[in-house]
Each structure stands twice: as C-alpha cells, then as structure tokens.
Design an enzyme around this catalytic site. Structure first.
Site, PDB file in Angstrom:
ATOM      1  N   SER A 231       0.942  -1.214   0.122  1.00 24.09           N
ATOM      2  CA  SER A 231       0.054   0.000   0.116  1.00 24.09           C
ATOM      3  C   SER A 231       0.879   1.179   0.016  1.00 24.09           C
ATOM      4  O   SER A 231       1.534   1.504  -0.829  1.00 24.09           O
ATOM      5  CB  SER A 231      -0.885  -0.005   1.161  1.00 24.09           C
ATOM      6  OG  SER A 231      -1.940   0.763   1.173  1.00 24.09           O
ATOM      7  N   ASP A 318      -9.705  -5.067  -4.395  1.00 26.09           N
ATOM      8  CA  ASP A 318      -9.172  -4.188  -3.379  1.00 26.09           C
ATOM      9  C   ASP A 318      -9.966  -2.951  -3.413  1.00 26.09           C
ATOM     10  O   ASP A 318     -10.025  -2.029  -4.206  1.00 26.09           O
ATOM     11  CB  ASP A 318      -7.711  -3.870  -3.938  1.00 26.09           C
ATOM     12  CG  ASP A 318      -6.881  -3.072  -2.869  1.00 26.09           C
ATOM     13  OD1 ASP A 318      -7.511  -2.088  -2.324  1.00 26.09           O
ATOM     14  OD2 ASP A 318      -5.605  -3.240  -2.860  1.00 26.09           O
ATOM     15  N   HIS A 357      -7.495  -5.623   0.225  1.00 25.72           N
ATOM     16  CA  HIS A 357      -6.637  -4.767   0.294  1.00 25.72           C
ATOM     17  C   HIS A 357      -5.409  -5.536   1.074  1.00 25.72           C
ATOM     18  O   HIS A 357      -4.110  -5.070   0.645  1.00 25.72           O
ATOM     19  CB  HIS A 357      -7.114  -3.605   0.934  1.00 25.72           C
ATOM     20  CG  HIS A 357      -5.901  -2.349   0.835  1.00 25.72           C
ATOM     21  ND1 HIS A 357      -5.099  -1.882  -0.083  1.00 25.72           N
ATOM     22  CD2 HIS A 357      -5.273  -1.924   1.700  1.00 25.72           C
ATOM     23  CE1 HIS A 357      -4.355  -1.146   0.158  1.00 25.72           C
ATOM     24  NE2 HIS A 357      -4.369  -0.945   1.432  1.00 25.72           N
TER      25      HIS A 357
END
Length: 383
Positions: A231, A318, A357
């Site tokens: 991320s 995601d 995610h």
C-alpha cells in the site's frame, strides 16, 4: 280534571324536550362547543408535529451542507490536514499491545530492536528469523539475532502501509507466512508510527527505510535481500530502490503488494474521496495540498529508474487501492528500459477469493509464486 292533567303532562314533556335558554345555560353552551374545539386541537397537534419535524430536518440539512462546503476550504488553508489523512500514523490498531513484546502477538522467534537513523529520531524494529531457526531463537538476545542475519537464508525488508503499527494483525500473519517459507523478515515503524520517535514525512520515511536496509546489508553478507512494500509502503519502497539503484547497490528483488501509480491518483480513487470527487475544483482543494506538503510517492516515475526484478501482487476486489492502478503501474514498468534485463511480473487475485486490500497472505498460491519468482531473482543475483 283529567283533561287538565293531560295538558299539564303534554306541556311538561314539551318543556323537557325544548333546549335550555341560551342566557341561563352557560355551562351547557360550553359543553355544546367542546367537540368542535377538541376537533380543532386534534388537527393542530399533528400539523404542529409535522412542521416541527420538517423544521429540524431542514436545519440539519443546512448544517450538513455548510460543513460539506467548509471542509474543502479548511483542507486548502491547512495542508497539514491532508498530510495527516495520507499517513494516518495517529491511528494505532490494535491499541493495547506492547511493541517491545512481539511474542504477545505469537511471534516467539522475533526480537525487538531500536535503531537511530538520525539525531533525535528512533525507530522500532522487529526481526523474525526463518522457521529453521525458531527453536534456537527462543530466549536469545539482540546480538544473537543480528548474527543470525548472516546465516544462509534470504532476508525480506517489509515496509508497511499507513495507519497501525508493525504489530498490525494482517502484517503479523504475513511475517509468519514468510518466516515459514525460510525468510528472515525485518520490519519497522517509520518515524511517527507506533513507538518510533519523530514526525512523519515522505523524505523521513524513505531515509528510515534506507537506514534499515544498510543495517541489514552490513550483517547479511552475501545473502539475498528483497524489499516488500504494501500500500503506502510501495511508495516508500520505490523511493528506496530508486535511490539504491542510483548508488549502484540495488536489492535482489522488489515486491509491491497493492501498489498505486502516485499519491494524487490514489487520493482521487480512494473511497474517502467519493463524496467530493465531483466537487468543483477537487484537484485544487484536495490534491494540490498533498503536493504542497511534499508528498508525491511517485511509483510511476520511480520504476523508470529501477534496475532489479519486480513482482506486483494485487487483488481485483481491493477497495482502497483500485486494481487498475496496480495494473497501470505494471504496464509502465514492463515497457521501461530500466527493466530490460530483469523480470517484471504481475499476479492478479480474483475477486471471488476475497483478499481485498490486505489479505493476499492467505493465498495458498503465495509460496509457489514467491519460490518461482525469487528463485529466478537469486539466479540473476549469482550470475
């Protein structure tokens, strides 16, 4: 006599049937008007209730509209607000854990360190040894763990995303998976996160990562060192690897999990921005303050200067970093001259798997993917 009595009776009946005089029957007059008054009151109450409810609802709508319009101006005037929302370092989840005790999170083969990248900056580090060293690691001190980096096992430097700490649940689960596959895992909290001291910034986060990388290389000998970013950590990872390649000390491979192209495109696509995405001047109000704060995390630019194997992992479902941003980054990297002699691979995870995610570590295919990709990288490293 009988007739008289009958006439009296008839008159009495008429008198009883006749209405009472209006001037003497005040109480009766009021009683006759009561039903009409009650009806009026009964009608007024629902109307009054409805009017009061509508008035309160209208006030609430006006208040919400005022807040909605005020927030963009507040963000524009105070760019630090956007920086806080990008880093989310003030969100510490889980809350009640002692980062000095990784064993409380089931990491019995992990040591907690503190390193000092710069004066007045201290960062907390966890080092998890590979499965083969689990038994020997119990009860050992920091010096033993540092020496263990020189054992014949590859090392993964893990760079986490925003919010939380190095002790986040999904992060801990990934450490366990990687450790079981035979890797040392070194991770840390950037300055301003967890128990690390300092204020967050893109430059500071990158420098912290560089310091930890150099610390690992000074102890790992010729063992391969891979960098894994997740991320927001993918932005730190590409910043770091670009710098390492420029000084001609690249890592053996770069792994990006749920990456974006750059922070502006990610902010535009983030679910938090949905309610303002079509607000007039969205870029000026919300995206420009991020740039003003010196935050770019330009993965799409950095990959043009990276010369090492690249693996991108991204789940199609995601909700935080849209899948199309990871795919776009792969397309940029795959056509870049800097990767001409290196492997670039993109691995999607289908929506039905539900990895979203941060749950790619659950994939039963992950060990095979890493073994095949990093095995190739190790071959390139030795030849």
């Amino acid at each position: 006599m009988r007739k008289r009595n009958e006439s009296v009776t008839v008159e009495h009946e008429r008198a009883a049937a006749a209405p009472a005089p209006l001037d003497k029957g005040c109480s009766l007059r009021h009683s006759l008007r009561l039903p009409a008054a009650a009806a009026d009151t009964g009608m007024k109450r629902p109307l009054g209730r409805r009017y009061g409810l509508w008035f309160r609802l209208r006030k609430l709508i006006i208040w919400l509209l005022g807040v909605y319009i005020a927030i963009p101006f507040l963000v524009k005037l105070c760019p630090a607000i956007q920086a806080k929302l990008v880093f989310l370092n003030f969100v510490r989840v889980p809350y009640f854990i002692d980062l000095k005790r990784p064993q409380d999170q089931g990491l019995n083969h992990t040591c907690n360190y503190y390193l000092q990248p710069e004066e007045d900056i201290t960062i907390g580090v966890w080092h998890t040894v590979p499965a083969a060293l689990w038994k020997n690691a119990r009860g050992k001190d920091q010096l033993w763990f540092e020496d263990a980096l020189g054992s014949s096992h590859p090392v993964i430097l893990y760079l986490h995303g925003n919010a939380g700490t190095r002790g986040g649940d999904h992060r801990v689960e990934l450490y366990k998976v990687l450790s079981s596959l035979g890797y040392h895992v070194v991770t840390f909290d950037y300055r301003g996160w967890g128990d690390s001291i300092g204020s967050p910034s893109e430059r500071g986060m990158t420098y912290d990562a560089l310091h930890v990388f150099d610390w690992i290389k000074a102890r790992s000998g010729d063992n391969p060192v891979y960098i894994w970013g997740h991320s927001l950590g993918t932005g730190v990872a590409t910043n770091l690897v670009r710098r390492l390649c420029e000084r001609e000390t690249p890592p053996d491979a770069l792994i990006l999990e749920s990456p974006f192209t750059n922070i502006r495109e990610e902010a535009r696509s983030h679910p938090f921005s949905v309610i303002y995405r079509y607000f007039p001047g969205f870029d000026w109000f919300f995206l420009d303050p991020i740039t003003t704060s010196g935050i770019k995390f330009a993965n799409d630019e950095n990959v043009k200067y990276i010369s090492c194997s690249l693996l991108i992992l991204h789940a199609e479902d995601d909700p935080v970093v849209p899948f199309h941003l990871g795919k776009k980054l792969y397309n940029i990297a795959a056509t870049s001259r800097s990767f001409r002699d290196y492997k670039v691979q993109f691995v999607p995870f289908h929506t039905d798997l539900g990895y979203r995610h941060k749950y790619i570590y659950r994939s039963p295919e992950l060990p095979r993917i890493l073994r095949e990709f990093l095995g190739k990288s190790e071959h390139e490293h030795h030849h």
